[in-house]
Write a protein that holds these residues in place. Structure first.
Motif, PDB file in Angstrom:
ATOM      1  N   GLY A  64      45.045  29.413  -0.448  1.00  0.00           N
ATOM      2  CA  GLY A  64      44.886  30.657  -0.295  1.00  0.00           C
ATOM      3  C   GLY A  64      44.324  31.376  -1.381  1.00  0.00           C
ATOM      4  O   GLY A  64      44.568  32.436  -1.532  1.00  0.00           O
ATOM      5  N   VAL A  65      43.594  30.409  -2.129  1.00  0.00           N
ATOM      6  CA  VAL A  65      43.177  31.252  -3.541  1.00  0.00           C
ATOM      7  C   VAL A  65      41.801  30.995  -3.730  1.00  0.00           C
ATOM      8  O   VAL A  65      41.064  30.239  -2.763  1.00  0.00           O
ATOM      9  N   ALA A  92      50.822  24.682  -0.911  1.00  0.00           N
ATOM     10  CA  ALA A  92      49.564  23.802  -0.354  1.00  0.00           C
ATOM     11  C   ALA A  92      50.058  22.301  -0.713  1.00  0.00           C
ATOM     12  O   ALA A  92      49.722  21.394   0.099  1.00  0.00           O
ATOM     13  N   LEU A  93      50.595  22.045  -1.824  1.00  0.00           N
ATOM     14  CA  LEU A  93      51.162  20.919  -2.535  1.00  0.00           C
ATOM     15  C   LEU A  93      52.298  20.163  -1.940  1.00  0.00           C
ATOM     16  O   LEU A  93      52.612  19.062  -2.361  1.00  0.00           O
ATOM     17  N   GLY A  94      53.126  21.194  -1.471  1.00  0.00           N
ATOM     18  CA  GLY A  94      54.352  20.972  -1.287  1.00  0.00           C
ATOM     19  C   GLY A  94      55.545  20.498  -2.325  1.00  0.00           C
ATOM     20  O   GLY A  94      56.294  19.876  -2.018  1.00  0.00           O
ATOM     21  N   ILE A  95      55.308  21.302  -3.347  1.00  0.00           N
ATOM     22  CA  ILE A  95      56.063  21.124  -4.379  1.00  0.00           C
ATOM     23  C   ILE A  95      56.719  22.465  -4.779  1.00  0.00           C
ATOM     24  O   ILE A  95      56.016  23.617  -4.445  1.00  0.00           O
ATOM     25  N   GLY A 141      57.981  23.517   2.022  1.00  0.00           N
ATOM     26  CA  GLY A 141      56.831  24.230   1.630  1.00  0.00           C
ATOM     27  C   GLY A 141      55.505  23.835   2.494  1.00  0.00           C
ATOM     28  O   GLY A 141      54.479  23.805   2.279  1.00  0.00           O
ATOM     29  N   ILE A 142      55.859  23.564   4.022  1.00  0.00           N
ATOM     30  CA  ILE A 142      54.817  23.471   4.659  1.00  0.00           C
ATOM     31  C   ILE A 142      54.109  24.759   4.803  1.00  0.00           C
ATOM     32  O   ILE A 142      54.804  25.626   5.352  1.00  0.00           O
ATOM     33  N   PRO A 143      52.785  24.749   4.723  1.00  0.00           N
ATOM     34  CA  PRO A 143      52.115  26.011   4.843  1.00  0.00           C
ATOM     35  C   PRO A 143      52.209  26.718   6.213  1.00  0.00           C
ATOM     36  O   PRO A 143      52.142  26.057   7.315  1.00  0.00           O
ATOM     37  N   GLU A 144      52.131  27.747   6.374  1.00  0.00           N
ATOM     38  CA  GLU A 144      52.292  28.756   7.601  1.00  0.00           C
ATOM     39  C   GLU A 144      51.311  27.952   8.762  1.00  0.00           C
ATOM     40  O   GLU A 144      51.862  27.975   9.920  1.00  0.00           O
ATOM     41  N   ALA A 202      52.643  22.909  14.147  1.00  0.00           N
ATOM     42  CA  ALA A 202      52.360  21.454  14.363  1.00  0.00           C
ATOM     43  C   ALA A 202      53.458  20.434  13.845  1.00  0.00           C
ATOM     44  O   ALA A 202      54.014  19.556  14.483  1.00  0.00           O
ATOM     45  N   PHE A 203      53.989  20.866  12.591  1.00  0.00           N
ATOM     46  CA  PHE A 203      54.963  20.205  11.988  1.00  0.00           C
ATOM     47  C   PHE A 203      56.466  20.114  12.871  1.00  0.00           C
ATOM     48  O   PHE A 203      56.904  19.077  12.977  1.00  0.00           O
TER      49      PHE A 203
END
Length: 154
Positions: free
Chosen positions: A42-43, A69-72, A117-120, A125-126
């Protein structure tokens, strides 16, 4: 404390490795991986490009987007960037229900998505896949049938 400029090379090298490990093709001359990462985070794509070219340190919103986005964890991004130290951001205690104490209830799929940190835009799906796996109802991966000679069918 070092300036942003002194932290950029090490931070950029670390974050590039994370990007590649998550399947972003940041080396392509066409920039597809950079564009996809920018969208997922989102950047603006320019912020990703400036970082990878070691021209500037991302601002806080870009770091938060990369984190998602990177799950960190944002904490790790901020410490690795040199913006803050481990003393500035002590580790938070584990929340109840993470399964670390006897009698704790396991995380729900939604809680796990948040913790990871799964994106919205990928949460539904997750959660669906996680619940299917938990219940044992997920479809097994397709295995090609063998032909009479023992090779996979063509």
């Amino acid at each position: 404390m070092k300036s942003d400029a002194e932290h950029i090379p090490a931070f950029a090298a670390w974050i590039e490795g994370v990007m590649r490990a998550h399947g972003y093709d940041i080396d392509s001359p066409r920039g597809g991986g950079r564009t996809r990462l920018a969208e997922d985070a989102g950047v603006h794509r320019a912020a990703i490009t400036r970082l990878l070219q070691r021209r500037s340190m991302p601002d806080l919103e870009t770091m938060r987007g990369l984190s998602r986005a990177l799950g960190i964890p944002v904490r790790e991004v901020l410490i690795r960037s040199g913006k803050l130290t481990e003393q500035d951001l002590p580790q938070a205690p584990m929340p109840p229900g993470t399964g670390t104490d006897p009698g704790d209830h396991p995380l729900s799929a939604e809680q796990a998505a948040t913790a990871l940190g799964i994106p919205e835009h990928r949460r539904a799906a997750f959660v669906q896949i996680t619940e299917q796996l938990r219940r044992g109802t997920a479809a097994a991966p397709a295995v090609p049938e063998a032909s009479g000679d023992g090779r996979a069918g063509t």
